[in-house]
Design a protein around this motif. Structure first.
Motif, short mmCIF file in Angstrom:
data_model
loop_
_atom_site.label_atom_id
_atom_site.label_comp_id
_atom_site.label_asym_id
_atom_site.label_seq_id
_atom_site.Cartn_x
_atom_site.Cartn_y
_atom_site.Cartn_z
N THR A 229 0.83 -1.20 0.00
CA THR A 229 0.00 0.00 0.00
C THR A 229 0.86 1.25 0.00
O THR A 229 2.02 1.23 0.43
CB THR A 229 -0.94 0.02 1.22
N CYS A 230 0.30 2.33 -0.46
CA CYS A 230 0.97 3.62 -0.51
C CYS A 230 1.25 4.08 0.92
O CYS A 230 0.35 4.09 1.76
CB CYS A 230 0.07 4.63 -1.23
N LYS B 42 -3.68 3.58 -0.19
CA LYS B 42 -4.25 2.91 -1.36
C LYS B 42 -3.22 1.95 -1.94
O LYS B 42 -2.03 2.06 -1.65
CB LYS B 42 -4.62 3.94 -2.43
N SER C 66 -0.40 0.42 -4.17
CA SER C 66 0.63 1.11 -4.95
C SER C 66 0.49 0.77 -6.43
O SER C 66 -0.05 -0.25 -6.80
CB SER C 66 2.02 0.74 -4.45
N VAL C 67 1.00 1.68 -7.26
CA VAL C 67 0.96 1.53 -8.71
C VAL C 67 2.41 1.37 -9.18
O VAL C 67 3.29 2.09 -8.72
CB VAL C 67 0.31 2.77 -9.36
N CYS D 267 0.97 5.44 -4.81
CA CYS D 267 -0.16 5.13 -5.69
C CYS D 267 -0.30 6.13 -6.82
O CYS D 267 -0.98 5.87 -7.80
CB CYS D 267 -1.45 5.08 -4.88
#
Length: 63
Positions: free
Chosen positions: A6-7, A12, A14-15, A22
Motif C-alpha cells: 500500500t501507498c 491505497k 501502490s501503482v 499510488c
C-alpha cells in the motif's frame, strides 16, 4: 500470492509506475516532506558535525 503493498502516504494500493506510491501526487507529498525537514534521519550525539572535522585553511598563519 503476497499481499499488495500500500501507498505509505494514503494507504491505497501502490501503482508500478509510482512505486511505492499510488500516484504522482503522493510521491510529491513524500518528496515535500523530505525537503521541508518533516522527515529527519537522527544522528548520534557523539558523532561530530561534518564541518568540525574540516581543516581550516591557513588564515591563522598570518599573525
Amino acid at each position: 500470492m503476497p499481499a499488495a503493498k500500500t501507498c505509505p502516504i494514503c494507504g491505497k494500493p501502490s501503482v508500478e509506475a509510482f512505486k511505492p506510491f499510488c500516484s504522482k501526487r503522493c510521491a510529491d507529498v513524500d518528496l515535500n516532506r523530505w525537503l521541508s525537514g518533516t522527515y529527519v534521519i537522527p544522528a548520534k550525539e557523539d558523532e561530530p558535525a561534518a564541518h568540525e572535522n574540516t581543516p581550516v585553511s591557513g588564515d591563522d598563519d598570518e599573525f
